[in-house]
Design a protein around this motif. Structure first.
Motif, mmCIF file in Angstrom:
data_model
loop_
_atom_site.group_PDB
_atom_site.id
_atom_site.type_symbol
_atom_site.label_atom_id
_atom_site.label_comp_id
_atom_site.label_asym_id
_atom_site.label_seq_id
_atom_site.Cartn_x
_atom_site.Cartn_y
_atom_site.Cartn_z
ATOM 1 N N SER A 396 0.747 -1.098 0.060
ATOM 2 C CA SER A 396 -0.091 -0.007 -0.010
ATOM 3 C C SER A 396 0.900 1.276 0.191
ATOM 4 N N THR A 397 1.960 1.089 0.695
ATOM 5 C CA THR A 397 2.839 2.296 0.704
ATOM 6 C C THR A 397 3.277 2.837 -0.742
ATOM 7 N N THR A 398 3.881 1.634 -1.431
ATOM 8 C CA THR A 398 4.340 1.845 -3.050
ATOM 9 C C THR A 398 3.086 2.260 -3.741
ATOM 10 N N GLY A 399 2.033 1.738 -3.566
ATOM 11 C CA GLY A 399 1.024 2.119 -4.473
ATOM 12 C C GLY A 399 0.331 3.462 -4.348
ATOM 13 N N TYR A 400 0.316 4.099 -3.080
ATOM 14 C CA TYR A 400 0.021 5.360 -2.728
ATOM 15 C C TYR A 400 1.044 6.296 -3.269
ATOM 16 N N ARG A 401 2.211 6.126 -3.268
ATOM 17 C CA ARG A 401 3.277 7.077 -4.059
ATOM 18 C C ARG A 401 2.997 7.253 -5.592
ATOM 19 N N VAL A 402 2.547 5.954 -6.304
ATOM 20 C CA VAL A 402 2.436 5.921 -7.443
ATOM 21 C C VAL A 402 0.927 6.687 -7.805
ATOM 22 N N TYR A 403 0.003 6.550 -6.842
ATOM 23 C CA TYR A 403 -1.229 7.269 -6.835
ATOM 24 C C TYR A 403 -0.913 8.707 -6.839
ATOM 25 N N GLN A 404 -0.121 9.254 -6.000
ATOM 26 C CA GLN A 404 0.029 10.589 -5.866
ATOM 27 C C GLN A 404 0.566 11.094 -7.200
ATOM 28 N N PHE A 405 1.430 10.424 -7.958
ATOM 29 C CA PHE A 405 1.941 10.807 -9.322
ATOM 30 C C PHE A 405 0.915 10.842 -10.245
#
Length: 489
Positions: A396-405
């Protein structure tokens, strides 16, 4: 004053859950022109123009004729109910779950006498028989109780579409009223949650000697974020304490069902103390068990129309995606329907492979067409990560940063990480994604790890049909994902 537990504060001020209206595509009419460019009407006489049907010497069928013709055809499928994964089948069709079936039966059977059954917690992946076994056991208990003049009721709700505790209590009340054949005397909205509880108790006390409350997908009932305790925890506490508080005269048992193996870790101490369930674990079906399940439903088809390679292939496909029996049953149903539409007299390997593509794509399409742009962004970001990892999982932590992008790229509102996680958890109800809580040591903290039931590439391909996601470069997303995965390691 006790007010209705509505979810009015559920999103941040910056967010918007609604999708922008789709832009209608305009098509220009083709116009006949002469060599000078001036518009000319078609000079041919309409009477000289033959329709395709007239040209071929055939007449078009009316809708009624086509329906009647189809109705008169015998088809390949004899009993479609057996190809419905939610249909409660007979005991001899329940395969690969002998241990779980015996446990649930032995613990709930005390409802046949003057005793209260224990509370149960059934947990394991989606499509592994949790709901099926609960329904089958309760159906048999109800039949025996009826012969003994015992008023037994099964009150079942699926919590995936319930937002708050107040809505959940009303839904339980409505289901109890339907089971008893009476009317609910309180409205769904505009009254205190306590009034809904009182109405539920009244209906149960007046109509039942013993009841089993089945709370499916319980972990989805989170409720308002400003509450210290999740709604599912408060629901469990209230139900399990109702007998001790003399609110209920009937014997009550709660069967909590969840895909989340760690649900009880999120239950508050009061609820945990009063609920105290017996645990029953359901693991994935393997390919052999799935083959046995499908063989028990083969008589849904007419004799001799299902080729020998159909069931092993369908079971193998379903075993690859977490051993989900629902998917295996869906596959042979769709394969049969495809064979019927194509006018074939047998269901074969070709139809199963077509069905696999169709079921997978249809499931993704069904989800993405009905969710908001924000949920699409959450799903896209997480699938993009899963597509680049060896085991197909996404933290979830990695997915959220891609979501921010993604939100920065298309210049739209951006959720906080907690809301991103909640939106992804909501998507688990569509069987596209599952999750587990994990920790990779004291320094990494806790995070959710998402795994997809379908190929992440299929999800990404479908999501790119959205005009806002289509404008995002897939190469840029892949670069961001790789950078985040390197930073994670």
């Amino acid at each position: 004053m006790d007010t209705d537990d509505t979810d009015s504060s559920q999103r941040e001020s910056r967010t918007s859950e609604s999708d922008p209206p789709e832009q209608a595509e305009l098509s220009s009419e083709s116009i006949s022109t002469d060599s000078s460019g001036s518009d000319l009407p078609d000079s041919s006489d309409e009477s000289d123009t033959a329709t395709p049907e007239e040209s071929s010497g055939t007449e078009s069928q009316s809708i009624e004729d086509m329906l009647l013709e189809f109705d008169q055809q015998e088809g390949l499928i004899r009993d479609r109910s057996l190809l419905d994964p939610n249909y409660v089948v007979e005991e001899d069709r329940i395969v690969g779950r002998d241990t779980q079936l015996q446990k649930v039966t032995k613990m709930l059977r005390v409802a046949l006498g003057d005793n209260r059954p224990p509370n149960l917690f059934l947990y394991g992946p989606s499509g592994t028989g949790k709901s099926l076994i609960t329904k089958a056991v309760c159906k048999n208990i109800s039949s025996i109780c009826e012969s003994r003049d015992i008023q037994f009721g099964t009150i079942e709700v699926n919590c995936q579409d319930l937002d708050t505790l107040g809505v959940a209590v009303y839904e339980l009340t409505k289901q109890a009223a339907d089971e008893a054949g009476v009317d609910v005397q309180v409205p769904k909205h505009g009254v205190a949650t306590k009034e809904k509880w009182d109405e539920l108790y009244r209906i149960v006390n007046e109509n039942f000697d013993s009841v089993v409350f089945v709370l499916d997908e319980l972990d989805m009932l989170v409720g308002r974020r400003d509450k210290k305790e999740p709604a599912f925890s408060r629901l469990l506490y209230q139900l399990s304490r109702s007998g001790a508080n003399d609110d209920l005269n009937a014997y009550l048992s709660v069967v909590a069902i969840s895909n989340d193996t760690r649900l009880m870790e999120s239950v508050g101490s009061r609820a945990h103390s009063s609920f105290t369930p017996e645990d029953v674990h359901f693991d994935d079906y393997d390919a052999n068990q799935l083959k046995a399940i499908l063989r028990r439903r083969k008589d849904a088809f007419h004799d001799g129309v299902v080729n020998e390679d159909v069931i092993p292939l369908a079971a193998a496909f379903a075993a690859q995606t977490h051993g989900d029996a629902r998917k295996a049953i869906d596959l042979i149903r769709v394969a049969g329907e495809l064979a019927e539409r194509e006018g074939d007299d047998h269901v074969g390997e070709k139809h199963v492979r077509e069905a696999q593509d169709k079921v997978e794509k249809n499931r993704v399409l069904e989800v993405v067409r009905g969710i908001s742009t924000q949920k699409k962004l959450c799903l896209y970001a997480t699938a993009a990560v899963a597509a680049e990892t060896e085991d197909g999982s996404a933290r979830s932590t990695t997915g959220y940063r891609v979501y921010q992008f993604l939100t920065d790229t298309i210049d739209t509102d951006q959720y906080h990480q907690e809301t991103y996680v909640n939106k992804m958890k909501e998507l688990t109800t569509y069987s596209l994604v599952d999750f587990e809580r994990r920790s990779h040591g004291p320094s990494s903290g806790m995070f959710l790890e998402f795994q997809f039931g379908e190929r992440p590439d299929t999800i990404l391909e479908t999501l790119r049909e959205d005009s806002r996601l289509e404008m995002v470069s897939s190469n840029e997303v892949e670069t961001v994902v790789h950078a985040q995965l390197r930073n994670r390691n």
